[in-house]
Design an enzyme around this catalytic site. Structure first.
Site, PDB file in Angstrom:
ATOM      1  N   HIS A 183      13.618  10.619  40.025  1.00 21.42           N
ATOM      2  CA  HIS A 183      12.528  11.556  39.736  1.00 21.42           C
ATOM      3  C   HIS A 183      12.194  12.349  40.985  1.00 21.42           C
ATOM      4  CE1 HIS A 183      10.694   9.491  35.926  1.00 21.42           C
ATOM      5  NE2 HIS A 183      11.959   9.815  35.785  1.00 21.42           N
ATOM      6  N   PRO A 223      -1.443  -1.730  41.547  1.00 24.29           N
ATOM      7  CA  PRO A 223      -0.173  -1.072  41.219  1.00 24.29           C
ATOM      8  C   PRO A 223      -0.204   0.464  41.205  1.00 24.29           C
ATOM      9  CG  PRO A 223      -1.139  -2.079  39.259  1.00 24.29           C
ATOM     10  CD  PRO A 223      -2.000  -2.475  40.406  1.00 24.29           C
ATOM     11  N   TYR A 271       3.883   8.324  48.623  1.00 24.89           N
ATOM     12  CA  TYR A 271       4.397   7.839  47.337  1.00 24.89           C
ATOM     13  C   TYR A 271       5.918   7.648  47.408  1.00 24.89           C
ATOM     14  CZ  TYR A 271       4.572   7.128  42.281  1.00 24.89           C
ATOM     15  OH  TYR A 271       4.728   6.577  41.038  1.00 24.89           O
ATOM     16  N   TYR A 284       0.104  10.638  35.846  1.00 24.18           N
ATOM     17  CA  TYR A 284      -1.099   9.932  36.300  1.00 24.18           C
ATOM     18  C   TYR A 284      -2.292  10.748  35.814  1.00 24.18           C
ATOM     19  CZ  TYR A 284       1.542   6.887  39.441  1.00 24.18           C
ATOM     20  OH  TYR A 284       2.404   5.944  39.945  1.00 24.18           O
ATOM     21  N   LYS A 319       3.642   0.302  45.035  1.00 23.89           N
ATOM     22  CA  LYS A 319       4.091  -0.117  46.363  1.00 23.89           C
ATOM     23  C   LYS A 319       4.509  -1.588  46.496  1.00 23.89           C
ATOM     24  CE  LYS A 319       3.921   3.628  48.570  1.00 23.89           C
ATOM     25  NZ  LYS A 319       5.108   4.226  48.016  1.00 23.89           N
TER      26      LYS A 319
END
Ligand SMILES: Cc1cc2nc3c(=O)[nH]c(=O)nc-3n(C[C@H](O)[C@H](O)[C@H](O)COP(=O)(O)OP(=O)(O)OC[C@H]3O[C@@H](n4cnc5c(N)ncnc54)[C@H](O)[C@@H]3O)c2cc1C
Length: 391
Positions: free
Chosen positions: A72, A294, A384, A201, A298
């Site tokens: 991604h 979560p 991220y 998100y 990570k």
């Protein structure tokens, strides 16, 4: 039994450490309280950072990953009536990969089995001994009920958040920091193609939602729920309705496609760090030393980064008598641990509804900033997609 490294825990940290040590020529024995099938079947992490993938590839574990993982470029961040894409590749030159922890575990088990790795499953009564001596050991009862002892040069606690290793550091030595959050995640697995190409998100006044996936036919979705929620009190219809509302079904023509739910569970959220990650001949790696909520994806990546540092450090110590990397391990690993702890906390506080109207305005302001300013977006993307191991 005698070996160079006794590893407690056959999760991703323990099995990857055994694999990396073997590549350096260091022997290990792995001890695991659960059955092999139980460890392999646990539905957990799904997102691998670029550094994790690079390390798995360099360790000869990338073949199936390269065939089956989805790469991604970034994620979507949204709030009602607005959806923005953050392109990590454009912003940082790094991407993330969708490849379930179950798959990583499967690859590790296959590689270690092929190499004849000694793993004792279904043990009990794990106790650590003589950690400040040159001959530490671990005693346990094996799956046949026989008392056993593994004597080693080093013991590594890869036994997750409920194992005995972290408490084996003496009281005056260990220090911990902890934060619990007022919300949990209700997570589902569904036999339906994902309704999105990359993770969404979603901030929503009703609570956070996340649309993730495991494959082209299996979706993974989460809803923010209050602590203490019983997953069985949420019917499948109620779950899909809430997901549709929070993820913005119908907005800009986007549709959420529901499907049969095959797994449903509630995950509490916690940040926890214990230091130091080394005392005497005991080293800690993965969830045994730190837990993150979560939201930042990570936990698994941190476990991989820890053992990526620890394997060469132990090889230098045990094969060359050079203790410099081993002495620096705790401090080096903790730099990344605290960075990821902050990032996971920050993502969590930015995205979860608290019921406080002031928090709501701050969250929306923060979301507008990370989706409209290149500096804001790059900070999120860099964390991220993951900083290099050793950062
Ligand atoms: C639902 C969920 C979603 C998650 N999503 C993500 C994500 O998207 N991205 C991400 O990076 N991370 C994620 N995580 C976190 C990730 O799964 C963990 O950080 C990861 O499993 C840590 O690996 P570990 O090997 O350190 O610990 P574990 O996987 O917990 O392994 C520890 C092992 O030690 C064993 N053990 C315990 N006690 C003993 C004992 N007394 N003797 C012997 N063995 C023992 C346990 O049975 C276990 O097998 C998620 C976690 C959950 C629960």
């Amino acid at each position: 039994m005698r070996t160079q490294v006794a590893i407690i825990g056959a999760g991703p940290a323990g099995m990857l450490l055994a694999h990396l040590l073997a590549a350096e020529g260091v022997e290990s024995i792995v001890l695991e309280i659960r059955s092999q099938a139980y460890v392999a079947g646990r539905i957990r992490a799904g997102i691998l950072e670029q550094s994790t993938v690079d390390l798995l590839r360099s360790a000869g574990l990338g073949e199936r990953l390269d065939r089956e993982a989805f790469e991604h470029r970034g994620i979507y961040l949204q709030w009602p009536d607005e959806r923005h894409h953050l392109d990590f590749v454009e912003l940082t030159g790094r991407s993330v990969f969708v490849y379930g922890q179950t798959q990583v575990q499967k690859d590790l088990v296959a590689a270690r089995e092929a190499a004849g790795q000694e793993v004792h499953y279904e043990i009990s009564d794990t106790v650590l001994h003589d950690l400040e001596s040159d001959e530490p050991s671990v005693t346990f009862t094996d799956s046949s009920g026989v008392a056993q002892r593994v004597t080693a040069s080093v013991v590594v606690g890869c036994d997750g958040s409920f194992g005995p290793s972290r408490a084996a550091l003496p009281d005056g030595v260990r220090r911990s920091w902890e934060k619990t959050y007022p919300h949990s995640w209700l997570g589902i697995l569904a036999d339906v193609a994902p309704s999105t190409d990359e993770l969404i998100y979603a901030w929503h006044p009703d609570g956070f939602a996340l649309h993730s996936m495991r494959s082209s036919t299996v979706s993974r979705l989460y809803l923010q729920v209050p602590n203490g929620t019983d997953a069985q009190t949420w019917s499948d219809d109620r779950i899909w309705e809430s997901l549709a509302t929070r993820l913005g079904h119908g907005e800009g023509g986007w549709k959420l496609t529901p499907g049969p739910i095959t797994e449903k569970s509630v995950l509490p959220m916690r940040s926890f760090v214990q230091t130091p990650m080394r005392h005497g001949r005991l080293f800690l790696a993965g969830d045994s030393a730190h837990i993150v909520p979560p939201t930042g994806a990570k936990g698994l990546n941190l476990a991989v980064a820890d053992v990526g540092l620890l394997a060469p450090a132990l090889a230098a110590l045990l094969l060359g008598g050079d203790s410099r990397l081993a002495d620096a391990y705790s401090e080096t690993a903790l730099r990344r641990v605290w960075r990821c702890t902050h990032f996971s906390w920050w993502m969590t506080t930015m995205l979860h509804a608290t019921g406080d109207p002031f928090d709501e305005q701050l969250q929306l302001s923060q979301l507008r900033w990370v989706t409209s300013s290149e500096a804001g977006a790059t900070g999120l993307a860099e964390n991220y997609a993951g900083l290099p191991i050793g950062f």
